[in-house]
Design a protein around this motif. Sequence first.
Motif, short mmCIF file in Angstrom:
data_model
loop_
_atom_site.label_atom_id
_atom_site.label_comp_id
_atom_site.label_asym_id
_atom_site.label_seq_id
_atom_site.Cartn_x
_atom_site.Cartn_y
_atom_site.Cartn_z
N ILE B 42 0.84 -1.21 0.00
CA ILE B 42 0.00 0.00 0.00
C ILE B 42 0.87 1.26 0.00
O ILE B 42 0.65 2.20 -0.76
CB ILE B 42 -0.94 -0.01 1.23
N PHE B 43 1.91 1.22 0.85
CA PHE B 43 2.82 2.37 0.91
C PHE B 43 3.46 2.63 -0.45
O PHE B 43 3.55 3.77 -0.90
CB PHE B 43 3.91 2.09 1.97
N THR B 44 3.87 1.54 -1.11
CA THR B 44 4.53 1.71 -2.41
C THR B 44 3.57 2.29 -3.44
O THR B 44 3.96 3.15 -4.24
CB THR B 44 5.06 0.35 -2.92
N ILE B 45 2.31 1.83 -3.42
CA ILE B 45 1.34 2.34 -4.39
C ILE B 45 1.11 3.83 -4.16
O ILE B 45 1.13 4.64 -5.11
CB ILE B 45 0.01 1.56 -4.27
N ILE B 46 0.95 4.22 -2.87
CA ILE B 46 0.73 5.64 -2.56
C ILE B 46 1.93 6.47 -3.01
O ILE B 46 1.81 7.53 -3.62
CB ILE B 46 0.47 5.82 -1.06
N LEU B 47 3.14 5.94 -2.68
CA LEU B 47 4.36 6.67 -3.03
C LEU B 47 4.49 6.81 -4.54
O LEU B 47 4.87 7.87 -5.05
CB LEU B 47 5.57 5.92 -2.47
N ASN B 48 4.12 5.74 -5.26
CA ASN B 48 4.24 5.74 -6.71
C ASN B 48 3.40 6.83 -7.34
O ASN B 48 3.79 7.44 -8.33
CB ASN B 48 3.80 4.38 -7.26
N LYS B 49 2.22 7.09 -6.74
CA LYS B 49 1.34 8.12 -7.29
C LYS B 49 1.91 9.51 -7.05
O LYS B 49 1.67 10.43 -7.81
CB LYS B 49 -0.05 8.01 -6.65
N LYS B 50 2.66 9.64 -5.93
CA LYS B 50 3.13 10.98 -5.54
C LYS B 50 4.45 11.35 -6.19
O LYS B 50 4.88 12.49 -6.09
CB LYS B 50 3.28 11.04 -4.02
N LEU B 51 5.13 10.36 -6.79
CA LEU B 51 6.48 10.64 -7.32
C LEU B 51 6.42 11.72 -8.40
O LEU B 51 5.55 11.70 -9.26
CB LEU B 51 7.08 9.38 -7.92
N SER B 52 7.36 12.66 -8.33
CA SER B 52 7.44 13.66 -9.39
C SER B 52 8.87 14.16 -9.50
O SER B 52 9.60 14.19 -8.52
CB SER B 52 6.49 14.82 -9.10
N LEU B 53 9.26 14.52 -10.72
CA LEU B 53 10.61 15.02 -10.94
C LEU B 53 10.71 16.50 -10.60
O LEU B 53 11.73 16.97 -10.14
CB LEU B 53 11.00 14.80 -12.41
#
Lengths: 71, 260
Positions: B42-53
């Motif tokens: 779950i943490f990884t999915i949430i983090l994946n959505k928030k990633l930005s350059l």
Amino acid sequence: MDAEAARYIAKGMALLGLGASAIAEGYLMGKALEGMARNPEVGGALFTRMLIGAAVAESTAIYAFVGFFVM
Amino acid sequence: MNILQVIAERPALQPDTIGTIGSFPITSSFTAITLITTLVIIFTIILNKKLSLQKPGKLQAICEMLYEGMHALILQLTDSKKVTAKIFPLTAALFIFIGISNTISFIPGFGSILWDEVSIFRTPTSDFNTTFGLAVSMILLIQIQSLRDWGFFGYIGRFVQIKEVIQGFRKGIGEGMLSIIHFLIGLLDVVSELAKIISLSVRLFGNLFAGEMMAVLVMGAFAYGLPAVWSGVSLFTGAVQAIVFGSLVSVYYTLAMKET
């Protein structure tokens, strides 16, 4: 000798391993510090390796400790 | 009345069985493992959505720092970029899983959730079944990779060094005798592969189990202040053991490969 007495002697003997591991760890730490003092630039790399080595050396003591509790 | 000492129950070797699905027992360590893996996913999915350059957040910065630390450590151990790229996802997963498993019991109330008077969760790595399963799967994976890398005869030839014996006797009797000793040592390597499983699993299990047992004993000796110090030590050893397990797996992997 009854079985209970033999068990206690075995428990005590199992803990002899702790002393040997302590010697190993002290030697390891001393050597690592020696290397760091001679060559401070590699201190960081040496430190992580020292920690891993210490954990591996410590595992002998842990085996003895587990044996102590399981016996 | 004794107020200085708290006599707690000693941790059990076997995990508690909560219930069964068919003939498959659901143990407390199994539920804890499931909980940890779902939380991480779950943490990884949430983090994946928030990633930005463009606008990296604080969370992303922390995760990148962790990632770079793990990557640098494995690169240092394997000393080859190719091997690191192959082994990194596995060892990073081991770092994260074992690290969380070792420290999750420090969350207050983790072991106090009961179901039919049996606690649902326990530290998964203080159960020998978990660590043994991990170690066996890791060594099996390393052996299979080694088999693929060396080919069938190359792989067998690492343990049964007949070719070296023949070559040694061609050079002379002395060399031949030496090569027989090497042949016997090569046979012993089979034992050392099996010993790796035992040492990996018992090391992780023993550290965690001894830590829990010592926590109970310290509580029994003096219940004020001292247990906090011991908890600090346990947190530290938990983190170090996670790193040690992952690094040892990557070192074994590197040793089993051809290019080293």
